[in-house]
Design a protein around this motif. Structure first.
Motif, PDB file in Angstrom:
ATOM      1  N   PRO A   7       1.086   0.341  -2.397  1.00 20.21           N
ATOM      2  CA  PRO A   7       1.423   0.820  -1.109  1.00 20.21           C
ATOM      3  C   PRO A   7       2.062   0.209   0.120  1.00 20.21           C
ATOM      4  N   HIS A   8       2.885   0.537   0.654  1.00 19.81           N
ATOM      5  CA  HIS A   8       3.280  -0.142   2.229  1.00 19.81           C
ATOM      6  C   HIS A   8       2.134   0.299   3.367  1.00 19.81           C
ATOM      7  N   LEU A   9       1.383  -0.681   3.404  1.00 19.57           N
ATOM      8  CA  LEU A   9       0.038  -0.530   4.216  1.00 19.57           C
ATOM      9  C   LEU A   9       0.844  -0.785   5.816  1.00 19.57           C
ATOM     10  N   LEU A  10       0.176   0.113   6.832  1.00 23.14           N
ATOM     11  CA  LEU A  10       0.683  -0.039   7.987  1.00 23.14           C
ATOM     12  C   LEU A  10      -0.561  -1.035   8.632  1.00 23.14           C
ATOM     13  N   LYS A  11      -0.036  -1.782   9.530  1.00 21.50           N
ATOM     14  CA  LYS A  11      -0.928  -2.855  10.208  1.00 21.50           C
ATOM     15  C   LYS A  11      -1.418  -2.393  11.467  1.00 21.50           C
ATOM     16  N   ILE A  12      -0.904  -0.855  11.946  1.00 19.48           N
ATOM     17  CA  ILE A  12      -1.125  -0.411  13.070  1.00 19.48           C
ATOM     18  C   ILE A  12      -1.926   0.910  12.898  1.00 19.48           C
ATOM     19  N   ASN A  13      -3.135   1.440  13.662  1.00 17.17           N
ATOM     20  CA  ASN A  13      -3.546   2.678  13.271  1.00 17.17           C
ATOM     21  C   ASN A  13      -2.638   3.700  14.037  1.00 17.17           C
ATOM     22  N   LEU A  14      -2.149   4.743  13.402  1.00 14.49           N
ATOM     23  CA  LEU A  14      -1.343   5.589  13.907  1.00 14.49           C
ATOM     24  C   LEU A  14      -1.948   6.498  14.883  1.00 14.49           C
ATOM     25  N   ASP A  15      -2.900   6.910  14.801  1.00 13.31           N
ATOM     26  CA  ASP A  15      -3.930   7.463  16.184  1.00 13.31           C
ATOM     27  C   ASP A  15      -3.912   6.741  17.161  1.00 13.31           C
ATOM     28  N   GLU A  16      -4.191   5.475  17.185  1.00 13.04           N
ATOM     29  CA  GLU A  16      -4.407   4.602  18.297  1.00 13.04           C
ATOM     30  C   GLU A  16      -3.163   4.374  18.922  1.00 13.04           C
ATOM     31  N   PHE A  17      -2.112   4.266  18.030  1.00 10.98           N
ATOM     32  CA  PHE A  17      -0.605   3.982  18.786  1.00 10.98           C
ATOM     33  C   PHE A  17      -0.283   5.166  19.551  1.00 10.98           C
ATOM     34  N   ASP A  18      -0.419   6.085  19.170  1.00 13.45           N
ATOM     35  CA  ASP A  18       0.046   7.528  19.726  1.00 13.45           C
ATOM     36  C   ASP A  18      -0.666   7.592  21.085  1.00 13.45           C
ATOM     37  N   ALA A  19      -2.013   7.257  21.130  1.00  9.88           N
ATOM     38  CA  ALA A  19      -3.154   7.517  22.226  1.00  9.88           C
ATOM     39  C   ALA A  19      -2.327   6.382  23.391  1.00  9.88           C
ATOM     40  N   GLN A  20      -1.932   5.432  23.123  1.00  7.05           N
ATOM     41  CA  GLN A  20      -1.332   4.668  24.077  1.00  7.05           C
ATOM     42  C   GLN A  20      -0.125   5.144  24.862  1.00  7.05           C
ATOM     43  N   LYS A  21       0.269   6.245  24.562  1.00 14.64           N
ATOM     44  CA  LYS A  21       1.613   6.907  25.425  1.00 14.64           C
ATOM     45  C   LYS A  21       1.171   7.288  26.846  1.00 14.64           C
ATOM     46  N   LYS A  22       1.976   7.064  27.750  1.00 17.70           N
ATOM     47  CA  LYS A  22       1.832   7.153  29.184  1.00 17.70           C
ATOM     48  C   LYS A  22       3.135   8.297  29.463  1.00 17.70           C
ATOM     49  N   LEU A  23       3.236   8.767  30.531  1.00 13.97           N
ATOM     50  CA  LEU A  23       4.018   9.781  31.041  1.00 13.97           C
ATOM     51  C   LEU A  23       4.652   9.449  32.583  1.00 13.97           C
ATOM     52  N   VAL A  24       5.791   9.120  32.619  1.00 21.18           N
ATOM     53  CA  VAL A  24       6.263   8.702  33.918  1.00 21.18           C
ATOM     54  C   VAL A  24       7.357   9.785  34.508  1.00 21.18           C
ATOM     55  N   LEU A  25       7.118  10.210  35.651  1.00 19.19           N
ATOM     56  CA  LEU A  25       8.130  11.228  36.260  1.00 19.19           C
ATOM     57  C   LEU A  25       9.229  10.389  36.765  1.00 19.19           C
ATOM     58  N   LEU A  26      10.370  10.639  36.165  1.00 15.29           N
ATOM     59  CA  LEU A  26      11.575   9.892  36.771  1.00 15.29           C
ATOM     60  C   LEU A  26      12.297  10.611  37.662  1.00 15.29           C
ATOM     61  N   PRO A  27      13.173   9.705  38.575  1.00  7.83           N
ATOM     62  CA  PRO A  27      13.641  10.421  39.940  1.00  7.83           C
ATOM     63  C   PRO A  27      14.532  11.620  39.436  1.00  7.83           C
ATOM     64  N   ASN A  28      15.024  11.887  38.118  1.00  2.31           N
ATOM     65  CA  ASN A  28      15.949  12.854  37.754  1.00  2.31           C
ATOM     66  C   ASN A  28      15.075  14.055  37.290  1.00  2.31           C
ATOM     67  N   SER A  29      13.533  14.232  37.683  1.00  2.92           N
ATOM     68  CA  SER A  29      12.772  15.306  37.254  1.00  2.92           C
ATOM     69  C   SER A  29      12.351  15.040  35.801  1.00  2.92           C
ATOM     70  N   GLN A  30      12.714  14.347  34.907  1.00  3.13           N
ATOM     71  CA  GLN A  30      12.250  14.228  33.687  1.00  3.13           C
ATOM     72  C   GLN A  30      11.157  13.425  33.427  1.00  3.13           C
ATOM     73  N   HIS A  31      10.142  14.045  32.670  1.00  2.00           N
ATOM     74  CA  HIS A  31       8.821  13.002  32.284  1.00  2.00           C
ATOM     75  C   HIS A  31       9.487  12.495  30.859  1.00  2.00           C
ATOM     76  N   LEU A  32       9.318  11.029  31.048  1.00  2.00           N
ATOM     77  CA  LEU A  32       9.520  10.330  29.802  1.00  2.00           C
ATOM     78  C   LEU A  32       8.125   9.666  29.275  1.00  2.00           C
ATOM     79  N   ALA A  33       8.063   9.751  28.059  1.00  2.00           N
ATOM     80  CA  ALA A  33       6.729   9.050  27.560  1.00  2.00           C
ATOM     81  C   ALA A  33       7.109   7.790  26.791  1.00  2.00           C
ATOM     82  N   TYR A  34       6.210   6.811  27.157  1.00  2.34           N
ATOM     83  CA  TYR A  34       6.563   5.523  26.734  1.00  2.34           C
ATOM     84  C   TYR A  34       5.263   4.835  26.434  1.00  2.34           C
TER      85      TYR A  34
END
Length: 318
Positions: free
Chosen positions: A38-65
């Motif tokens: 198998p192509h084993l991943l070196k990053i835990n997917l749950d831990e990666f997803d949990a790192q997402k932050k939300l920022v409210l942009l001046p155009n009123s859009q919340h962007l996750a990163y």
């Protein structure tokens, strides 16, 4: 092989079963491949997803990163493709140089970012990224885009050249050549997408084919990608398809892209075929080009270390 033969015999019973048979065959082939290695991943997917932050942009859009890597290193923005999300880059990230500061985004309409009724033109996506750079106080960054993300990258580099140092376009296109006759694609994904109905089934034959690759990719990663894409409202699927993913007018603005550029493709990409690759090469005659033999539309999923080596070499060259 007995299972494959049994499925093949079932297909002979009529055309109604053929799509389902295809899906079963793909899953069986993947299961066999991963049992062998198998192509084993070196990053835990749950831990990666949990790192997402939300920022409210001046155009009123919340962007996750996600903001990872060396906080004092050169910033590199990773922009995923149509119906994907920031997780798109998980196979590649462990092989990128450790001194980069990686800004990994969910573009609007995808992942945890806002999914507004409008607007999904490439300039809308690109403006979101520009505003994100402002919010993070990043004056200039390297931009890596895949598929639709590469088109967004192109627009960002053309409209705000002072914010972009280097550009990498993966599985990209220059659009059709002027006067070229319409060509039926090898895989008419747009027609298949227009046939979708809600709720979208993440395990349907179309969704399995949409995330197919010439070489096996980690199955849990692919399942999550399909599941998240199925949660994107169909109206957003269609809006992005019509407004953002249409490459018809890309070629005309390519002369404005002045940043040093690297073009990466898999030779077996069924979406970005040779004619539209050539139009991009012609539009960016000074760009460096790397084609990975035998890889498909997502080469950094199939051979992430090889692709990362090329990316690191390009970004680290003065």
């Amino acid at each position: 092989m007995a299972a494959f033969r049994a499925v093949a015999r079932t297909a002979e019973r009529g055309p109604i079963l053929k799509s389902l048979v295809l899906a079963v065959l793909v899953n069986l082939l993947y299961a066999t491949a991963f049992a062998a290695g198998p192509h084993l991943l070196k990053i835990n997917l749950d831990e990666f997803d949990a790192q997402k932050k939300l920022v409210l942009l001046p155009n009123s859009q919340h962007l996750a990163y996600i903001d990872i890597g060396d906080p004092k290193g050169p910033p590199v923005v990773l922009i995923h493709g149509y119906t994907d999300n920031a997780r798109d880059w998980v196979p590649l990230i462990p092989y990128l140089s450790k001194h980069y500061r990686l800004i990994v985004v969910d573009i609007r309409g995808h992942g945890r970012s806002d999914k507004p009724e409008c607007c999904y033109a490439r300039i809308d996506f690109a403006y979101d990224i520009k505003l994100l750079l402002d919010a993070l106080h990043i004056p200039k960054a390297d931009i890596v885009g895949h598929s639709l993300g590469s088109m967004i990258t192109q627009v960002l580099a053309e409209q705000w050249p002072d914010r972009v140092r280097k550009v990498i376009l993966i599985s990209s296109t220059g659009g059709p050549r002027p006067g070229a006759l319409p060509k039926k694609p090898a895989y008419d994904f747009a027609s298949e997408i227009r046939k979708l109905h809600e709720p979208i089934d993440p395990d349907s034959p179309f969704m399995i084919q949409w995330w197919d690759s010439p070489k096996p990719v980690n199955p849990d990663f692919i399942r999550r990608q399909r599941r998240d894409a199925a949660n994107i409202p169909l109206a957003v699927w269609l809006a992005v398809l019509e407004q953002g993913a249409n490459p018809a007018d890309l070629r005309s603005t390519l002369p404005k892209l002045k940043a040093p550029t690297l073009l990466i493709w898999g030779s077996d990409d069924p979406i970005m075929e040779e004619d539209v690759r050539q139009s991009l090469r012609e539009g960016l005659p000074t760009a460096k080009v790397k084609v990975f033999d035998g890889l498909g539309h997502n080469p950094f999923w199939e051979e992430p270390q090889a692709v990362a080596t090329v990316i690191n070499g390009f970004l680290d060259t003065p």
